[in-house]
Design an enzyme around this catalytic site. Structure first.
Site, PDB file in Angstrom:
ATOM      1  N   GLN A  77     -18.568  -6.317  -0.741  1.00 33.23           N
ATOM      2  CA  GLN A  77     -17.705  -7.143  -1.585  1.00 33.23           C
ATOM      3  C   GLN A  77     -17.322  -8.465  -0.920  1.00 33.23           C
ATOM      4  OE1 GLN A  77     -14.575  -3.921  -1.676  1.00 33.23           O
ATOM      5  NE2 GLN A  77     -13.178  -5.662  -1.759  1.00 33.23           N
ATOM      6  N   HIS A 112       0.833  -1.209   0.000  1.00 38.46           N
ATOM      7  CA  HIS A 112       0.000   0.000   0.000  1.00 38.46           C
ATOM      8  C   HIS A 112       0.874   1.269   0.000  1.00 38.46           C
ATOM      9  CE1 HIS A 112      -2.826  -2.970   1.995  1.00 38.46           C
ATOM     10  NE2 HIS A 112      -3.598  -2.490   1.047  1.00 38.46           N
ATOM     11  N   SER A 129      -2.970  -8.429   2.972  1.00 38.49           N
ATOM     12  CA  SER A 129      -3.428  -8.403   4.368  1.00 38.49           C
ATOM     13  C   SER A 129      -3.836  -9.797   4.812  1.00 38.49           C
ATOM     14  CB  SER A 129      -4.612  -7.449   4.509  1.00 38.49           C
ATOM     15  OG  SER A 129      -4.240  -6.177   4.047  1.00 38.49           O
TER      16      SER A 129
END
Ligand code: PAF
Length: 283
Positions: A61, A37, A188
């Site tokens: 989502q 990120h 993640s």
């Protein structure tokens, strides 16, 4: 670094930057930020005067039974990382801010074809949720540029298609995948892996690399190459969902004479779903 919690606050910040002649880049995220990120923030800084990141774990989502509830929420560490990366602001809306209709069904954006292929075939509704939240972010923050990681390559292609179809002015830029030393793409979700899983996980990347070598060596039987990569992933102890060799531009099956390919894969390892992809340029 400003922390923006409402769409009104976000709009005010963007308006003030524009009034001072600045352009705006957005880096949309679901938080739990890592070096991948931070690299997207770096790219964003090169393309605009101001960088705003968003952190929002988007419920629409995630499918039933997926990891929405346990998705890691680490706002304090995330804001520190964004500050260090040089972001000017972070937008941290709640579900009520992003979906003001109060939890009922709301307007959905669907990108036909792309949203039900590959990962979409295994995660029904996922890409409708992604497109729908990204359009909302674009409408609130009106960025000139938005930066998305190439690790989610199908997402990147789908969002470019949405931007083209809906005449959006935001230019979408892809940032290269950042990897651990053993090749595992940063994600993640890697932290869900136990020590044994973490040792096995780089096999996904290894299978894609082998597939790329075969393509560069002149092999053109796509289906055979995909099967071979699936077998290799399985032999390493993962459960492949798919391996697919596609055109890089639109993820269509490769046509004759196609030179820019992408090899994409998804696999399960215990309760963790891993995805990865590699670019292949043929001569
Ligand atoms: O890639 C992600 O983290 C998410 O899908 C995104 C683009 C932030 C939308 O929720």
């Amino acid at each position: 670094m400003k922390i923006l919690r409402t769409s009104a606050a976000a709009r005010r910040a963007v308006r003030a930057w524009r009034a001072a002649g600045g352009t705006v880049a957005l880096v949309p995220t679901m938080g739990n930020l890592h070096a991948g990120h931070a690299s997207l923030v770096d790219i964003a800084r090169r393309h605009a005067d101001r960088v705003v990141a968003s952190i929002f774990v988007n419920p629409t989502q995630f499918g039933p039974g997926e990891d929405y509830a346990r998705y890691p929420r680490t706002l304090r560490a995330d804001t520190a990382r964004l500050r260090a990366a040089g972001a000017d602001a972070v937008f941290v809306p709640t579900v009520a801010v992003m979906y003001p209709g109060g939890g009922g069904p709301s307007t959905t954006v669907s990108v036909p074809g792309l949203s039900t292929d590959l990962c979409g075939a295994h995660r029904p509704g996922h890409f409708d949720g992604v497109a729908s939240v990204v359009l909302r972010l674009f409408n609130i923050l009106t960025p000139e540029v938005a930066v998305f990681g190439e690790k989610d390559y199908q997402q990147l292609v789908l969002l470019r298609r949405m931007a083209r179809d809906l005449h959006l002015e935001t230019r979408i830029i892809g940032g290269p995948t950042v990897r651990e030393a053993d090749g595992l793409a940063m994600s993640s979700r890697n932290q869900y892996l136990d020590a044994a899983g973490r040792r096995l996980a780089p096999a996904l990347h290894a299978a894609l690399r082998e597939c790329r070598l075969q393509l560069l060596a002149g092999k053109r039987d796509w289906a055979a190459l995909e099967r071979r990569a699936c077998r290799r992933i399985e032999a390493a102890g993962l459960h492949p969902e798919y391996v697919a060799i596609r055109e890089a531009r639109d993820l269509a099956p490769p046509g004759a004479g196609c030179t820019s390919l992408r090899v994409l894969a998804a696999a399960r390892l215990g309760g963790t779903r891993l995805i990865d992809n590699l670019a292949v340029r043929l001569r």
